[in-house]
Structures are given as structure tokens and as C-alpha cells.
Enzyme design. Sequence first.
Site, PDB file in Angstrom:
ATOM      1  N   GLU A   1     -11.025  35.481  79.295  1.00 38.24           N
ATOM      2  CA  GLU A   1     -10.987  36.609  80.236  1.00 38.24           C
ATOM      3  C   GLU A   1     -11.156  36.115  81.671  1.00 38.24           C
ATOM      4  O   GLU A   1     -10.485  36.591  82.582  1.00 38.24           O
ATOM      5  CB  GLU A   1     -12.100  37.609  79.903  1.00 38.24           C
ATOM      6  CG  GLU A   1     -11.811  38.389  78.637  1.00 38.24           C
ATOM      7  CD  GLU A   1     -12.972  39.277  78.187  1.00 38.24           C
ATOM      8  OE1 GLU A   1     -12.704  40.240  77.459  1.00 38.24           O
ATOM      9  OE2 GLU A   1     -14.114  39.010  78.555  1.00 38.24           O
TER      10      GLU A   1
ATOM     11  N   LYS B   1     -19.653  40.307  81.515  1.00 41.55           N
ATOM     12  CA  LYS B   1     -18.648  40.458  80.474  1.00 41.55           C
ATOM     13  C   LYS B   1     -18.956  39.489  79.340  1.00 41.55           C
ATOM     14  O   LYS B   1     -19.794  38.615  79.474  1.00 41.55           O
ATOM     15  CB  LYS B   1     -17.257  40.151  81.034  1.00 41.55           C
ATOM     16  CG  LYS B   1     -16.738  41.256  81.938  1.00 41.55           C
ATOM     17  CD  LYS B   1     -15.314  41.014  82.437  1.00 41.55           C
ATOM     18  CE  LYS B   1     -14.309  40.671  81.390  1.00 41.55           C
ATOM     19  NZ  LYS B   1     -14.230  41.605  80.250  1.00 41.55           N
TER      20      LYS B   1
ATOM     21  N   LYS C   1     -21.819  51.986  81.691  1.00 44.02           N
ATOM     22  CA  LYS C   1     -21.805  50.576  82.104  1.00 44.02           C
ATOM     23  C   LYS C   1     -22.250  50.377  83.555  1.00 44.02           C
ATOM     24  O   LYS C   1     -22.417  49.249  83.990  1.00 44.02           O
ATOM     25  CB  LYS C   1     -20.389  49.995  81.945  1.00 44.02           C
ATOM     26  CG  LYS C   1     -19.754  50.193  80.571  1.00 44.02           C
ATOM     27  CD  LYS C   1     -20.403  49.321  79.539  1.00 44.02           C
ATOM     28  CE  LYS C   1     -19.788  49.403  78.168  1.00 44.02           C
ATOM     29  NZ  LYS C   1     -18.465  48.852  78.055  1.00 44.02           N
TER      30      LYS C   1
HETATM   31  C1  5RP Z   1     -15.185  41.108  75.780  1.00 46.17           C
HETATM   32  C2  5RP Z   1     -15.607  41.842  76.996  1.00 46.17           C
HETATM   33  C3  5RP Z   1     -15.441  43.323  76.975  1.00 46.17           C
HETATM   34  O1  5RP Z   1     -14.616  43.681  78.031  1.00 46.17           O
HETATM   35  C4  5RP Z   1     -16.786  43.958  77.142  1.00 46.17           C
HETATM   36  O2  5RP Z   1     -17.637  43.479  76.103  1.00 46.17           O
HETATM   37  C5  5RP Z   1     -16.714  45.481  77.093  1.00 46.17           C
HETATM   38  O3  5RP Z   1     -16.311  45.880  75.823  1.00 46.17           O
HETATM   39  P1  5RP Z   1     -16.099  47.393  75.420  1.00 46.17           P
HETATM   40  O4  5RP Z   1     -14.963  47.907  76.248  1.00 46.17           O
HETATM   41  O5  5RP Z   1     -15.819  47.333  73.957  1.00 46.17           O
HETATM   42  O6  5RP Z   1     -17.387  48.128  75.712  1.00 46.17           O
HETATM   43  O7  5RP Z   1     -16.041  41.293  77.975  1.00 46.17           O
HETATM   44  O8  5RP Z   1     -15.476  39.745  75.886  1.00 46.17           O
END
Ligand code: 5RP
Length: 223
Positions: A104, A95, A122
Site C-alpha cells: 500500500e 494503515k 476512523k
Molecule cells: C490494509 C489497510 C486497510 O486499508 C485498513 O486496515 C482499513 O481497513 P478497513 O477498510 O477494512 O477498515 O491498511 O492493510
Amino acid sequence: MINSKKSAAERAVSYVSNGMTVGLGTGTTAYWVILQIADKIKSENLKIRAIATSVQSEKLAVKSGIKLIPFDKIGEIDLTIDGADEVDENKDLIKGGGGALLREKIVAYNSRQLIIVVDQSKLVHNLGKFPLPVEIAVFGWEKTMDNLAGLGCQPSLRIRDDVPFLTDNGHYIIDCNFQQISNPSILNREIKSVPGVMETGLFIEMADKIVVGYEDGKVDVLD
Ligand code: 5RP
């Protein structure tokens, strides 16, 4: 066209119920989660208190009418719903693509349940293709970056609009390209032992459920 992030978010929000304290993630998938929690609060007249993982999510939550409470007043968080950049077969995560990894991780760690919402892109066999975000102190950042390189990655300071990206906590992010991470848990410990490192984007054994949205509209829940 089907929005797989939105459909995954919709399923994840079905786990939100009256009286809960909910952690709100950051990113384009968490965006849908926040909007749908706000809709659910209105349509089902729910009493929900929330904590946001970034200034960006905080603003969206306030605009959408979700009641936020300060972290020191929160007690236990029942459920956090957040996105991820990579999810492997053990439900370990990378993340921090959005730069909010420190908050987070604090919110996820203090939550009874963590649900991760992603689209199918992902899901990976091994973590590491996505450069691992590491939040570091501004002081001595060049040395910290050299020390991270010593752990076997190609590090780069995150730049936005021609200047170093500053997190909500006033730190820098180093994106560490490892290509493949064979043991996320050991690597996490090694990175955290480097002075100047605030937090890594490796979330090991933290996710309880992964909600995956597919292009054909299907949604899977991995427990
Ligand atoms: C932010 C994060 C997001 O959850 C991660 O980058 C995924 O982002 P997205 O849902 O826009 O693909 O960790 O710090």
C-alpha cells in the site's frame, strides 16, 4: 441501515475518470471501491488500468473485470483509493490492519493522488489507539520485536489461525501498541531505523483527500 463505508467509497470513485491508471487499496472499505470502479468501467465504458495492493484485492479486481497491469509496466499511477485504520487532523494515517501496508505504501508513494476512504469511526485526534502495524523480516523477528518495544510500545506478533500471520511479501507483522503517538513523523523515522523493519503503517503527509462516510448517510471530503 446505511453502509457508511459504501457511501464514502461511492464518492471517492467519482474522482476516477477515463484513461486513468488507478491504485486499488485493501480492506473492507477498499472492497466497495473496487466493486464500484468495476461498475463505473462497465456503465461508462471507461478505459482504466489498475494495480492492486494485495493478493486479496487483485483477486477481487480480476473477478470484477478490472484490467490489472504488472507494477513494472505501470509508469505513473494517477490516483490511488485506499482505506485506513486511523486518520488524524493532519490527514496522517495508521494503515496495515489488513496486513497490506508495504504494498500500500509503495503504491501510494508512486501515485499522483491518494484518496483515503473511511467511516467516521476512523477519525481521531491523535494517532496510536489502534496498534501500529509494522512489517518485519522473519529472520531475527524476536530481536526486532524487542527493539520495537525499546521505542516505547507494547509489541505483539500478529497471529492468525494459531500461526504467525504472513504478509503477501512473506514477512511478519508486529502490532505496536503506543496508546498515543505524539510525533508520527519522528516515530516513523525511528521505527524505520530498526534493522529488520520493512515498513511501518504510518502514512505521513501522503493523503491528498479523506472521504468520510457518516452513519446518517452524509459524506464529507477533507482536502
Ligand atoms: C490494509 C489497510 C486497510 O486499508 C485498513 O486496515 C482499513 O481497513 P478497513 O477498510 O477494512 O477498515 O491498511 O492493510
